[in-house]
Every structure is written in structure tokens, then in C-alpha cells.
Design a protein around this motif. Sequence first.
Motif, short mmCIF file in Angstrom:
data_model
loop_
_atom_site.label_atom_id
_atom_site.label_comp_id
_atom_site.label_asym_id
_atom_site.label_seq_id
_atom_site.Cartn_x
_atom_site.Cartn_y
_atom_site.Cartn_z
N LEU A 64 -53.57 -70.73 85.15
CA LEU A 64 -53.06 -69.40 85.51
C LEU A 64 -54.03 -68.30 85.10
O LEU A 64 -54.24 -67.33 85.83
N GLN A 65 -54.64 -68.44 83.93
CA GLN A 65 -55.61 -67.44 83.49
C GLN A 65 -56.83 -67.43 84.40
O GLN A 65 -57.35 -66.37 84.76
N GLU A 66 -57.29 -68.61 84.81
CA GLU A 66 -58.44 -68.69 85.71
C GLU A 66 -58.08 -68.09 87.07
O GLU A 66 -58.88 -67.37 87.67
N ALA A 67 -56.88 -68.38 87.54
CA ALA A 67 -56.46 -67.84 88.84
C ALA A 67 -56.36 -66.32 88.79
O ALA A 67 -56.67 -65.64 89.77
N ALA A 68 -55.96 -65.79 87.66
CA ALA A 68 -55.84 -64.33 87.53
C ALA A 68 -57.21 -63.68 87.46
O ALA A 68 -57.37 -62.52 87.84
N ALA A 69 -58.21 -64.41 86.99
CA ALA A 69 -59.54 -63.83 86.80
C ALA A 69 -60.44 -63.96 88.03
O ALA A 69 -61.53 -63.42 88.05
N THR A 70 -60.00 -64.68 89.05
CA THR A 70 -60.84 -64.90 90.22
C THR A 70 -60.11 -64.50 91.49
O THR A 70 -58.89 -64.39 91.51
N GLN A 71 -60.89 -64.29 92.54
CA GLN A 71 -60.31 -63.97 93.84
C GLN A 71 -60.04 -65.24 94.65
O GLN A 71 -59.41 -65.19 95.69
#
Length: 89
Positions: A64-71
Motif C-alpha cells: 500500500l505504501q509503494e502504491a501510494a508513492a507511485t503512479q
Amino acid sequence: METLRRALIVGALLGAGAGVGSALFVLVAPGEQRKQEMLKEMPEQDPRRREEAVRTKELVLATLQEAAATQENVAWRKNWMGGGGGKSA
């Protein structure tokens, strides 16, 4: 007078039903010792199960953190748990 009589009968029946229900609950509910035994048997009490749950939560949080940090839409990854790219269309 008839209305008062019916109201008293209905009240008595409701009270009797509540009393029977309460008595059945007391008879069926487990005692304190049985509750403690049931708690010990729960899967969450197993250390391996707890560690697995913690690891799973860590992986989900990291995703979830990675998804929030990337487009990038991480849901379209072939191996989304691994973190590598590559979309499967």
C-alpha cells in the motif's frame, strides 16, 4: 377493564418469556474455566500463527505504501508481492 386485563396478560407472557430465555442462557453459557480453555485453543494464541499474521500485514502495508508513492497501477503487476514491474494486460 377488558383492555387492562389484556395488557396484564401480555405483560405476564412477556415476562415469562424473558425469564425462560434468561434461564436457558445461563444453562447454555460456558463457565469461566471453559472460557479460559477456549481462549487457549484459539489459533491466534499460536506464536507461529501470530508471526504469519504480522508478516502478512507488513507485506500488505508495504504494498500500500509503494502504491501510494507511485503512479503505476500495482494491481496490474504479475507478481505484485515481489515488487517488480511488468504489467499483464
